[in-house]
Design an enzyme around this catalytic site. Sequence first.
Site, PDB file in Angstrom:
ATOM      1  N   LYS A 144      10.163  -7.886  10.418  1.00  0.00           N
ATOM      2  CA  LYS A 144       9.419  -7.550   9.199  1.00  0.00           C
ATOM      3  C   LYS A 144      10.202  -8.051   8.011  1.00  0.00           C
ATOM      4  O   LYS A 144      11.433  -8.193   8.078  1.00  0.00           O
ATOM      5  CB  LYS A 144       9.259  -6.022   9.092  1.00  0.00           C
ATOM      6  CG  LYS A 144       8.105  -5.585   8.229  1.00  0.00           C
ATOM      7  CD  LYS A 144       6.807  -5.679   8.997  1.00  0.00           C
ATOM      8  CE  LYS A 144       5.630  -5.192   8.186  1.00  0.00           C
ATOM      9  NZ  LYS A 144       4.425  -5.062   9.023  1.00  0.00           N
ATOM     10  N   GLY A 148     -11.575   4.929   2.863  1.00  0.00           N
ATOM     11  CA  GLY A 148     -11.132   3.603   2.433  1.00  0.00           C
ATOM     12  C   GLY A 148     -12.152   2.559   2.805  1.00  0.00           C
ATOM     13  O   GLY A 148     -12.646   2.526   3.945  1.00  0.00           O
ATOM     14  N   TYR A 149     -12.498   1.737   1.833  1.00  0.00           N
ATOM     15  CA  TYR A 149     -13.507   0.710   2.072  1.00  0.00           C
ATOM     16  C   TYR A 149     -12.998  -0.608   1.501  1.00  0.00           C
ATOM     17  O   TYR A 149     -13.619  -1.239   0.666  1.00  0.00           O
ATOM     18  CB  TYR A 149     -14.835   1.144   1.422  1.00  0.00           C
ATOM     19  CG  TYR A 149     -16.014   0.314   1.852  1.00  0.00           C
ATOM     20  CD1 TYR A 149     -16.672   0.575   3.042  1.00  0.00           C
ATOM     21  CD2 TYR A 149     -16.453  -0.738   1.056  1.00  0.00           C
ATOM     22  CE1 TYR A 149     -17.747  -0.198   3.440  1.00  0.00           C
ATOM     23  CE2 TYR A 149     -17.537  -1.524   1.450  1.00  0.00           C
ATOM     24  CZ  TYR A 149     -18.182  -1.242   2.634  1.00  0.00           C
ATOM     25  OH  TYR A 149     -19.243  -2.012   3.030  1.00  0.00           O
ATOM     26  N   GLY A 150     -11.802  -0.999   1.938  1.00  0.00           N
ATOM     27  CA  GLY A 150     -11.264  -2.308   1.563  1.00  0.00           C
ATOM     28  C   GLY A 150     -11.584  -3.281   2.680  1.00  0.00           C
ATOM     29  O   GLY A 150     -12.638  -3.186   3.325  1.00  0.00           O
ATOM     30  N   ASN A 151     -10.670  -4.196   2.941  1.00  0.00           N
ATOM     31  CA  ASN A 151     -10.914  -5.176   3.991  1.00  0.00           C
ATOM     32  C   ASN A 151     -11.157  -4.487   5.342  1.00  0.00           C
ATOM     33  O   ASN A 151     -12.167  -4.727   6.009  1.00  0.00           O
ATOM     34  CB  ASN A 151      -9.726  -6.148   4.078  1.00  0.00           C
ATOM     35  CG  ASN A 151      -9.887  -7.092   5.242  1.00  0.00           C
ATOM     36  OD1 ASN A 151      -9.352  -6.874   6.319  1.00  0.00           O
ATOM     37  ND2 ASN A 151     -10.677  -8.129   5.068  1.00  0.00           N
ATOM     38  N   GLY A 202     -11.696  -1.159   6.114  1.00  0.00           N
ATOM     39  CA  GLY A 202     -12.798  -0.181   6.117  1.00  0.00           C
ATOM     40  C   GLY A 202     -14.161  -0.862   6.088  1.00  0.00           C
ATOM     41  O   GLY A 202     -15.080  -0.460   6.810  1.00  0.00           O
TER      42      GLY A 202
HETATM   43  P1  NAD Z   1      -7.318  -3.016   1.026  1.00  0.00           P
HETATM   44  O1  NAD Z   1      -6.410  -3.018  -0.141  1.00  0.00           O
HETATM   45  O2  NAD Z   1      -8.306  -4.110   1.200  1.00  0.00           O
HETATM   46  O3  NAD Z   1      -8.165  -1.651   1.048  1.00  0.00           O
HETATM   47  C1  NAD Z   1      -7.634  -0.386   0.867  1.00  0.00           C
HETATM   48  C2  NAD Z   1      -8.747   0.468   0.290  1.00  0.00           C
HETATM   49  O4  NAD Z   1      -8.325   1.813   0.241  1.00  0.00           O
HETATM   50  C3  NAD Z   1      -9.119   0.069  -1.131  1.00  0.00           C
HETATM   51  O5  NAD Z   1     -10.480  -0.246  -1.166  1.00  0.00           O
HETATM   52  C4  NAD Z   1      -8.834   1.319  -1.947  1.00  0.00           C
HETATM   53  O6  NAD Z   1      -9.823   1.553  -2.930  1.00  0.00           O
HETATM   54  C5  NAD Z   1      -8.918   2.406  -0.901  1.00  0.00           C
HETATM   55  N1  NAD Z   1      -8.190   3.615  -1.285  1.00  0.00           N
HETATM   56  C6  NAD Z   1      -7.050   3.721  -1.987  1.00  0.00           C
HETATM   57  N2  NAD Z   1      -6.770   5.025  -2.170  1.00  0.00           N
HETATM   58  C7  NAD Z   1      -7.740   5.734  -1.567  1.00  0.00           C
HETATM   59  C8  NAD Z   1      -8.013   7.121  -1.424  1.00  0.00           C
HETATM   60  N3  NAD Z   1      -7.213   8.040  -1.935  1.00  0.00           N
HETATM   61  N4  NAD Z   1      -9.121   7.508  -0.758  1.00  0.00           N
HETATM   62  C9  NAD Z   1      -9.939   6.578  -0.225  1.00  0.00           C
HETATM   63  N5  NAD Z   1      -9.739   5.268  -0.339  1.00  0.00           N
HETATM   64  C10 NAD Z   1      -8.659   4.843  -1.013  1.00  0.00           C
HETATM   65  O7  NAD Z   1      -6.368  -2.890   2.302  1.00  0.00           O
HETATM   66  P2  NAD Z   1      -6.729  -3.191   3.813  1.00  0.00           P
HETATM   67  O8  NAD Z   1      -6.307  -4.580   4.140  1.00  0.00           O
HETATM   68  O9  NAD Z   1      -8.125  -2.758   4.071  1.00  0.00           O
HETATM   69  O10 NAD Z   1      -5.694  -2.243   4.567  1.00  0.00           O
HETATM   70  C11 NAD Z   1      -5.957  -0.856   4.711  1.00  0.00           C
HETATM   71  C12 NAD Z   1      -4.919  -0.288   5.663  1.00  0.00           C
HETATM   72  O11 NAD Z   1      -4.981  -0.959   6.918  1.00  0.00           O
HETATM   73  C13 NAD Z   1      -3.460  -0.431   5.218  1.00  0.00           C
HETATM   74  O12 NAD Z   1      -2.738   0.690   5.695  1.00  0.00           O
HETATM   75  C14 NAD Z   1      -2.994  -1.670   5.943  1.00  0.00           C
HETATM   76  O13 NAD Z   1      -1.582  -1.700   6.115  1.00  0.00           O
HETATM   77  C15 NAD Z   1      -3.708  -1.492   7.267  1.00  0.00           C
HETATM   78  N6  NAD Z   1      -3.875  -2.728   8.016  1.00  0.00           N
HETATM   79  C16 NAD Z   1      -4.550  -3.786   7.501  1.00  0.00           C
HETATM   80  C17 NAD Z   1      -4.735  -4.930   8.259  1.00  0.00           C
HETATM   81  C18 NAD Z   1      -5.544  -6.081   7.744  1.00  0.00           C
HETATM   82  O14 NAD Z   1      -5.835  -6.986   8.530  1.00  0.00           O
HETATM   83  N7  NAD Z   1      -5.963  -6.090   6.475  1.00  0.00           N
HETATM   84  C19 NAD Z   1      -4.184  -5.014   9.557  1.00  0.00           C
HETATM   85  C20 NAD Z   1      -3.503  -3.915  10.081  1.00  0.00           C
HETATM   86  C21 NAD Z   1      -3.365  -2.773   9.287  1.00  0.00           C
END
Ligand code: NAD
Length: 433
Positions: A112, A230-233, A235
Amino acid sequence: MTSISAYQNALLQIDDAAKLLAADYQDQKTFQKILQKIKTIDKVATATLKITLDSGETATFKAWRVQHNNARGPYKGGIRFHQSVCEDEVKALSTWMTWKCAIANLPYGGSKGGVCVDPKTLSANELERLSRAYVRALEENFGPWLDIPAPDMNTNEQIMAWMADEFLEIKKSQGDFKQNYLATFTGKPVVFAGCPGRLEATGLGGCVVLRQLAQKLKMKNSQTTIALQGYGNVGGWFAHHAEKMGFKIVAVSDSRGCIYNPQGYTAAELKTAKKTFGSFTKALEAGNIDGKALPAEEIFALKVDVLVPAAMENVITKDNVHKIQAKIVFEMANGPTTSEAEQILTKKGIMVIPDVLANSGGVTTSYFEWVQNVSGDTWDYEKVMNKLQPLMQSAFADIWQMYQNKKGVSVRQAAYLIAMKKVIDTTWCRGNF
Ligand code: NAD
């Protein structure tokens, strides 16, 4: 109670798993020797990155690359940009990567990287300078058969493109064309030797695991209710594929609030609501979507079958764990459940599907990108999707079998047992410890 550091926690997890694995090995002396080896970090590389800010001033940032173990293949692990990054955290994350790659059956070890920086304070140009400085300072640690970074918290495909470009330029200046150095960084944009489908892979992989789990627990997908935090990538794509597999999303939250509708939401209406209004509660107030508005934290208290934290770390803690009524906590985020909270969940009979399994679709697709880059091949979207699903299914099947065989262990412990056993057995047969 004094809290322990992330790396101390990672070491305790190894000790816990070792106690359960010890009986599988007759030669205890060798077993203990290998245990010491996997409790030791192979390499900690540090650097102080100096960059010129847009103002002309100079700023310095501490940076790390930590390589935990490469018994099963080249080191693999993301690079994190965050103000709380420290050596202890990067050591813990590198150790967890060793287990995650082993669980996903990938031919990698674990590493990492991190930079202690608040990226929100930097302009795009400053971020680019920082990304390139990171590669220049630590380049001797990287390579397609040595250590392969990827995005992590606050790093993305653009940052990987800058890093890969910097690395290729360094190799060019050294007259080194011995390997396809494109394969050194994964998570690059598709146009720059990235992998089609990478963005949705984590969400899809999670849904494949959930579908397998539902089958084992004899839960009907159409009657399985989900609350998604959570509704980012992750979610967003989880919602998309969960719907395709027939699951019912009844609640979703973002940082501003939660919306709940027992009738369920379609993935399309969630996408439109978020895109048009920026937040679900605003969309609800505007009459764009049905349901009841709740404070964001109330997502944890809903009576659903599956609670899916897909936002960030440490959101299920000893302070809110008592609210949880779900039957399953399905960790799509990294580290959403603290160990204290997990102990309480276990006592309450709530199953936790750990992040190392649930979200491993991301690293698996990184592996696909690396395979394409080292071989000079390019795969289309269909091929990626078709290869991802069986790998996720077999990762789940291995863990489920261990979970059933070792009575009394949690699914997370079963996952660690699988991973550690693979690393121990590989080290043992290689004989060099
Ligand atoms: P992202 O930044 O696209 O989305 C995160 C979302 O969480 C945002 O939309 C934000 O508005 C929301 N959020 C923040 N605080 C919040 C709260 N209190 N309540 C509800 N929602 C809230 O990030 P991501 O890429 O979707 O990653 C999310 C998680 O998944 C992280 O822990 C990341 O380490 C993990 N992860 C991601 C990937 C990947 O491929 N992107 C792979 C493995 C693990």
